[in-house]
Design an enzyme around this catalytic site. Structure first.
Site, PDB file in Angstrom:
ATOM      1  N   TYR A  42      -2.270  -7.766  10.723  1.00  0.00           N
ATOM      2  CA  TYR A  42      -2.179  -6.509   9.935  1.00  0.00           C
ATOM      3  C   TYR A  42      -1.603  -5.686   9.830  1.00  0.00           C
ATOM      4  O   TYR A  42      -0.410  -4.297   8.961  1.00  0.00           O
ATOM      5  CB  TYR A  42      -3.733  -5.519   9.874  1.00  0.00           C
ATOM      6  CG  TYR A  42      -3.979  -5.290   9.009  1.00  0.00           C
ATOM      7  CD1 TYR A  42      -4.451  -4.791   7.495  1.00  0.00           C
ATOM      8  CD2 TYR A  42      -3.752  -3.160   9.415  1.00  0.00           C
ATOM      9  CE1 TYR A  42      -4.983  -3.850   6.544  1.00  0.00           C
ATOM     10  CE2 TYR A  42      -4.283  -2.493   8.661  1.00  0.00           C
ATOM     11  CZ  TYR A  42      -4.652  -2.449   7.213  1.00  0.00           C
ATOM     12  OH  TYR A  42      -5.121  -1.010   6.347  1.00  0.00           O
TER      13      TYR A  42
ATOM     14  N   LEU B 106      -0.146   3.118 -13.181  1.00  0.00           N
ATOM     15  CA  LEU B 106      -0.465   1.903 -12.803  1.00  0.00           C
ATOM     16  C   LEU B 106      -1.602   2.087 -11.247  1.00  0.00           C
ATOM     17  O   LEU B 106      -0.511   2.289 -10.236  1.00  0.00           O
ATOM     18  CB  LEU B 106       0.200   1.167 -12.838  1.00  0.00           C
ATOM     19  CG  LEU B 106      -0.132  -1.140 -12.793  1.00  0.00           C
ATOM     20  CD1 LEU B 106       0.258  -1.838 -13.377  1.00  0.00           C
ATOM     21  CD2 LEU B 106       0.033  -1.573 -10.700  1.00  0.00           C
TER      22      LEU B 106
HETATM   23  N1  NAD Z   1     -10.836   1.097   4.078  1.00  0.00           N
HETATM   24  C1  NAD Z   1      -9.699   1.325   5.087  1.00  0.00           C
HETATM   25  O1  NAD Z   1      -9.959   1.630   6.703  1.00  0.00           O
HETATM   26  C2  NAD Z   1      -8.070   1.093   5.151  1.00  0.00           C
HETATM   27  C3  NAD Z   1      -7.768   2.183   6.444  1.00  0.00           C
HETATM   28  C4  NAD Z   1      -6.159   1.878   6.138  1.00  0.00           C
HETATM   29  C5  NAD Z   1      -5.943   1.072   5.157  1.00  0.00           C
HETATM   30  N2  NAD Z   1      -6.244   1.321   3.927  1.00  0.00           N
HETATM   31  C6  NAD Z   1      -5.718   0.355   3.090  1.00  0.00           C
HETATM   32  O2  NAD Z   1      -5.575   0.713   1.844  1.00  0.00           O
HETATM   33  C7  NAD Z   1      -5.896  -0.434   1.240  1.00  0.00           C
HETATM   34  C8  NAD Z   1      -6.999  -0.196   0.377  1.00  0.00           C
HETATM   35  O3  NAD Z   1      -8.169  -0.969   0.704  1.00  0.00           O
HETATM   36  P1  NAD Z   1      -9.834  -0.573   0.168  1.00  0.00           P
HETATM   37  O4  NAD Z   1     -10.253   0.031   1.882  1.00  0.00           O
HETATM   38  O5  NAD Z   1      -9.621   0.420  -0.574  1.00  0.00           O
HETATM   39  O6  NAD Z   1      -9.455  -2.029   0.615  1.00  0.00           O
HETATM   40  P2  NAD Z   1     -10.893  -2.706  -0.580  1.00  0.00           P
HETATM   41  O7  NAD Z   1     -10.553  -3.644   0.500  1.00  0.00           O
HETATM   42  O8  NAD Z   1     -12.163  -1.746  -0.513  1.00  0.00           O
HETATM   43  O9  NAD Z   1     -10.035  -3.055  -1.928  1.00  0.00           O
HETATM   44  C9  NAD Z   1      -8.713  -3.841  -2.003  1.00  0.00           C
HETATM   45  C10 NAD Z   1      -8.522  -4.873  -3.113  1.00  0.00           C
HETATM   46  O10 NAD Z   1      -7.495  -5.023  -3.411  1.00  0.00           O
HETATM   47  C11 NAD Z   1      -7.701  -6.178  -3.607  1.00  0.00           C
HETATM   48  N3  NAD Z   1      -6.968  -7.531  -3.629  1.00  0.00           N
HETATM   49  C12 NAD Z   1      -7.082  -8.268  -2.352  1.00  0.00           C
HETATM   50  N4  NAD Z   1      -6.089  -9.089  -2.180  1.00  0.00           N
HETATM   51  C13 NAD Z   1      -5.121  -8.924  -3.832  1.00  0.00           C
HETATM   52  C14 NAD Z   1      -3.978  -9.560  -4.708  1.00  0.00           C
HETATM   53  N5  NAD Z   1      -3.579 -10.193  -3.835  1.00  0.00           N
HETATM   54  N6  NAD Z   1      -3.966  -8.934  -5.792  1.00  0.00           N
HETATM   55  C15 NAD Z   1      -4.340  -7.274  -6.325  1.00  0.00           C
HETATM   56  N7  NAD Z   1      -5.785  -7.445  -5.740  1.00  0.00           N
HETATM   57  C16 NAD Z   1      -5.443  -7.541  -4.546  1.00  0.00           C
HETATM   58  C17 NAD Z   1      -9.342  -6.539  -3.563  1.00  0.00           C
HETATM   59  O11 NAD Z   1      -9.760  -7.267  -5.458  1.00  0.00           O
HETATM   60  C18 NAD Z   1     -10.059  -5.126  -3.882  1.00  0.00           C
HETATM   61  O12 NAD Z   1     -10.250  -4.629  -5.080  1.00  0.00           O
HETATM   62  C19 NAD Z   1      -5.295  -1.294   1.425  1.00  0.00           C
HETATM   63  O13 NAD Z   1      -4.168  -1.819   1.455  1.00  0.00           O
HETATM   64  C20 NAD Z   1      -5.692  -1.035   2.425  1.00  0.00           C
HETATM   65  O14 NAD Z   1      -5.079  -2.156   4.069  1.00  0.00           O
HETATM   66  C21 NAD Z   1      -7.361   0.625   4.234  1.00  0.00           C
END
Ligand code: NAD
Length: 262
Positions: A170, A22
């Site tokens: 964050y 999942l």
């Molecule tokens: N992209 C980056 O630079 C980066 C860096 C470090 C960490 N992260 C972490 O990686 C993870 C994924 O980030 P990403 O870049 O893929 O972001 P993204 O915005 O592309 O995807 C995030 C997803 O989470 C879903 N989401 C948001 N709120 C939600 C909720 N309440 N319940 C269920 N789903 C929900 C959104 O619909 C989306 O599909 C996050 O936890 C983010 O903090 C990202």
């Protein structure tokens, strides 16, 4: 001496065949890339997202003939999480034994201008969400799993280790994810569930694109590899942490940053 065959390149290694995984936030970015890599490794995916349409779109991108499913889940809401976990179990016939907590939100705002709603929303999704999903996952696996051996990977952030200006909520949420990971790891190891986390740097996803251009350029200059990361580069590490090749890793925080923040 006869040269032995190079099994690293000639033998396919489907490390997760027969597993149900999942992935929260599976409708976009890192979560979607995790779904793609885990499916390639043989897992059957439960793509969970607050945006069901996006989760369904991910299904169309998955390789393999496994019967992947999409479920709506708001990670902030215990009822929604428990309903989605039950739907996953009903549709797959057994609870998931692998979990990736990738759902997350991001806002850049100065500390002194961070209002209560902004703080709370980020903590609710990024930190409370992992608490709720992990609890529901472990309960369903331990109560109903045929083989209750499991693994969890939480997507934290390098900001949870270093902090960063204008990212107080964050960074705090991600620092919480790191210690939540270690605490769950310590408690669940004796129940055959390994918990680890990854700390990505700036990754090229819709969330990464929210970082202003000039800041992205600064990150690239401060990153020894000199570029942003790709979501699949995080997903490959996640797949490793979920599989048996990392069987002695528990409570680890693996940085996937191109060297930024080391
Ligand atoms: N992209 C980056 O630079 C980066 C860096 C470090 C960490 N992260 C972490 O990686 C993870 C994924 O980030 P990403 O870049 O893929 O972001 P993204 O915005 O592309 O995807 C995030 C997803 O989470 C879903 N989401 C948001 N709120 C939600 C909720 N309440 N319940 C269920 N789903 C929900 C959104 O619909 C989306 O599909 C996050 O936890 C983010 O903090 C990202």
């Amino acid at each position: 001496m006869a040269a032995s065959a190079d099994t690293t390149t000639t033998t396919p290694s489907y490390t997760l065949t027969g597993k149900i995984a999942l992935v929260t936030g599976g409708g976009s970015g890192i979560g979607r890339a995790c779904c793609q890599v885990l499916a390639r490794e043989g897992a059957r995916l439960v793509v969970a997202d607050i945006n069901l349409q996006a989760a369904k779109h991910t299904l169309t991108l998955l390789p393999g003939g496994q019967q992947h499913v999409a479920v709506a889940m708001d990670v902030r809401d215990r009822r929604s999480v428990e309903d989605a976990m039950k739907a996953a179990q009903d549709q797959c016939g057994t609870p998931p034994s692998l979990l990736v907590n990738s759902a997350g939100v991001f806002t850049m705002v100065p500390f002194s201008e961070t209002d209560d709603d902004t703080w709370q929303k980020i903590i609710d999704v990024n930190l409370t969400g992992i608490f709720l999903v992990t609890q529901a996952f472990a309960t369903s696996l331990l109560d109903n799993g045929k083989d209750p051996k499991g693994a969890i990977v939480n997507i934290a952030s390098i900001a949870g280790k270093t902090g960063y200006p204008h990212l107080c909520a964050y960074s705090a949420s991600k620092g919480g994810v790191i210690t939540l990971t270690k605490t769950c790891a310590a408690e669940l190891a004796s129940k055959a569930i390994r918990v680890n986390c990854v700390l990505p740097g700036v990754i090229d996803t819709p969330m990464g694109a929210m970082v202003p251009d000039e800041l992205q350029e600064l990150f690239k200059r401060l990153t020894p590899l000199g570029r942003l990361g790709r979501p699949e580069e995080v997903a490959e590490v996640v797949a490793f942490l979920l599989g048996e090749r990392s069987s002695y890793m528990v409570g680890a925080c693996v940085e996937v940053t191109g060297g930024y923040g080391m």
